[in-house]
Design an enzyme around this catalytic site. Sequence first.
Site, short mmCIF file in Angstrom:
data_model
loop_
_atom_site.label_atom_id
_atom_site.label_comp_id
_atom_site.label_asym_id
_atom_site.label_seq_id
_atom_site.Cartn_x
_atom_site.Cartn_y
_atom_site.Cartn_z
NE ARG A 125 7.38 21.71 -22.46
CZ ARG A 125 7.21 21.87 -21.32
NH1 ARG A 125 6.10 22.29 -20.70
NH2 ARG A 125 8.33 21.75 -20.60
CB SER A 174 23.45 -30.23 -14.16
OG SER A 174 23.63 -29.99 -12.77
CG ASN A 215 7.85 -23.16 -22.54
OD1 ASN A 215 8.83 -22.90 -23.14
ND2 ASN A 215 7.12 -22.09 -21.95
CE1 TYR A 216 5.27 -21.10 -29.24
CE2 TYR A 216 7.58 -20.26 -29.92
CZ TYR A 216 6.18 -20.27 -30.14
OH TYR A 216 5.65 -19.66 -30.93
#
Length: 448
Positions: free
Chosen positions: A15, A388, A369-370
Site C-alpha cells: 500500500r 559587498s 569554490n567550484y
Amino acid sequence: MATQLVLLAAGQGKRMKSDRPKVLHAVAGRALFAHALASAEGLDVGRKVVVVGNGAEDVAAAARAVDPEIVTAHQADRLGTGHAVAQARAALEGAGGDTVVLYGDTPFIRPETLAAMAERRGAGADIVVLGFHAADPGRYGRLVTDGDTLLRIVEFNDATLEERALTLCNSGVVMAATERLFELVAALGNDNAAGEYYLTDIVEIGRDRGLTAAVVTCAEEETLGVNSRADLAAAEAVFQARARAAAMENGVTLDAPETVHFSHDTEIGRDCVVEPNVVFAPGVTVEPGARIRAFSHLEGAHVSAGAVVGPYARLRPGTRVSEGARVGNFVEVKNAEIGEGAKLPHLSYIGDATVGARANIGAGTITCNYDGVSKHRTAIGEAAFIGSNTMLVAPVTVGAEAVTASGSVVVRDVPDGDLAIARGEQINKQGYGRRLMDMLRARAGKGK
Ligand code: UD1
Ligand code: CA
C-alpha cells in the site's frame, strides 16, 4: 541474561506504492526500522537479527549501516509473521535469554514499554504480548483475555463478531524465552483465513502446553504501524509532536511549535529560541542560548552559544557557527567554520571556507569554490572586511584585517592588513548622463 532481538522487516508494504522497501521510508530523517531498533535501547540487547525479504539487499545494507553488529536472516517467501520469526532461529542458536520480536514498520514503541514487558517476564509470565486499547480497532488482531490472563490472539479475518467487538488489540510485540519461542514457532500451522503462519498463535499453543501468557499495555500511539503514505505522515506528526514537547520540556522556546520540524537526532540547548517555520534536518546541534530565526533550514550543522542564525538562512553539512556569530537572511553556508563574532548579515554563499573571528562579510559575497571539476577552499582572516559583492575565487586567502573593495573579483591572496581592489576603474564623463537620456528619448519620439 541478555535479550535477543528479532525485527521483522521482510514485508512488501504494497500500500506504500513504492519501489523502496517499506521499512526504509523515513520519519524525522531516520528509516522506520531504525526507529524500531531504537525502542530496544533500554534493554540489555544481545544479538540483533533483522528478518529481510522484500528488497533484502537494501534493507540489509541499511541495517548494517545503522549497527554493524546486526545479522540478517532471509525470508524467501512471506508466509506470515510466525514463519518470519522462524527464519531467525539459526542466528539465535545457543543465544539463550529472552527474545523480543519487533516489527520494522512500527517505529514508536517506547523503551519504557519494553522494560515493562521484561519486568512482566521476570514476574513469571512465559509469553508476554504487548497490547493496546484501540479507539478504532479496525483490522488489528484482538486479544482474548480472562482477567490478567491472555487466552489467545485472534486475527480480524478469523474473528467472530463477538471477538471483533473487543477493543484490546495486538501490537505484534512479543517476548518469551528464546528456546521456547522457537519451539512454539516450529509448532505453528497455517490453517486460517490467510493461510499464513501466524506468530499470534503461539499463545494458544503455549497455553495447551501449560505455559502462561500475559498482556502488557501501552498507549495506542506507540503501536502506530505504517502501511501507507497517509500512515507515514501520521507517524511523522506523532514524532514531531513528541520532539516539540521534549524541546520545550528541556527549556527551549518555540514561538510556534507546530511549525518547527525536528530530526531524530536534533539537539538544542536550553534557553535557545526557535522562531516559526524552522526545519532541522539530520545532524544539527545547537548550544544553549542561540537563536534560530524564522524560515531557516539547518542540516549537519553546529551552532554555538549566543549565535544568531536567520531569518531565511540555510546551513548545510559541515557548518560550524562559533559563539556570538551572526548568519543573516538569504545566506547559505556549507562546510565552513564561522569564527567567533563574525558577521554574515545578508545574501552570501560561503562554502568550503574558514571565516576568522570578527570578520565582516558584505552582502553578495560569494566564495567561488567550484571550478566545474574540483572544490577549493577560501580562508578569510580575523577581523577581515569583505566588501559587498566580492567574488572570492578559491583557492584564495584573505589575511587578517585585510579589506576587499566592493565588487572585487579576488583571484590572488591578500596579505594581512592590505586592501585589495579588483574591479574596473571608474571614469566619469562630464554631462554624458543627461545627453544620453535626451538622445534616447529623441530616438523614441518621447518628450521629457
Ligand atoms: C500483525 C498481527 C496482528 C496485529 C498487527 C499489528 C499476526 C498474524 N498479526 O498483523 O495481530 O494486530 O500485526 O500491527 O502477527 N512480516 C514478515 N514476513 C511475513 C509477514 C510479515 O517479515 O511473512 C513482517 C512485516 O514486514 C511487518 C510485520 O511482519 O513488519 C507485520 O506483518 P503484517 O503483515 O503487517 O501483519 P498484520 O496483518 O498487520
Ligand atoms: Ca501491519
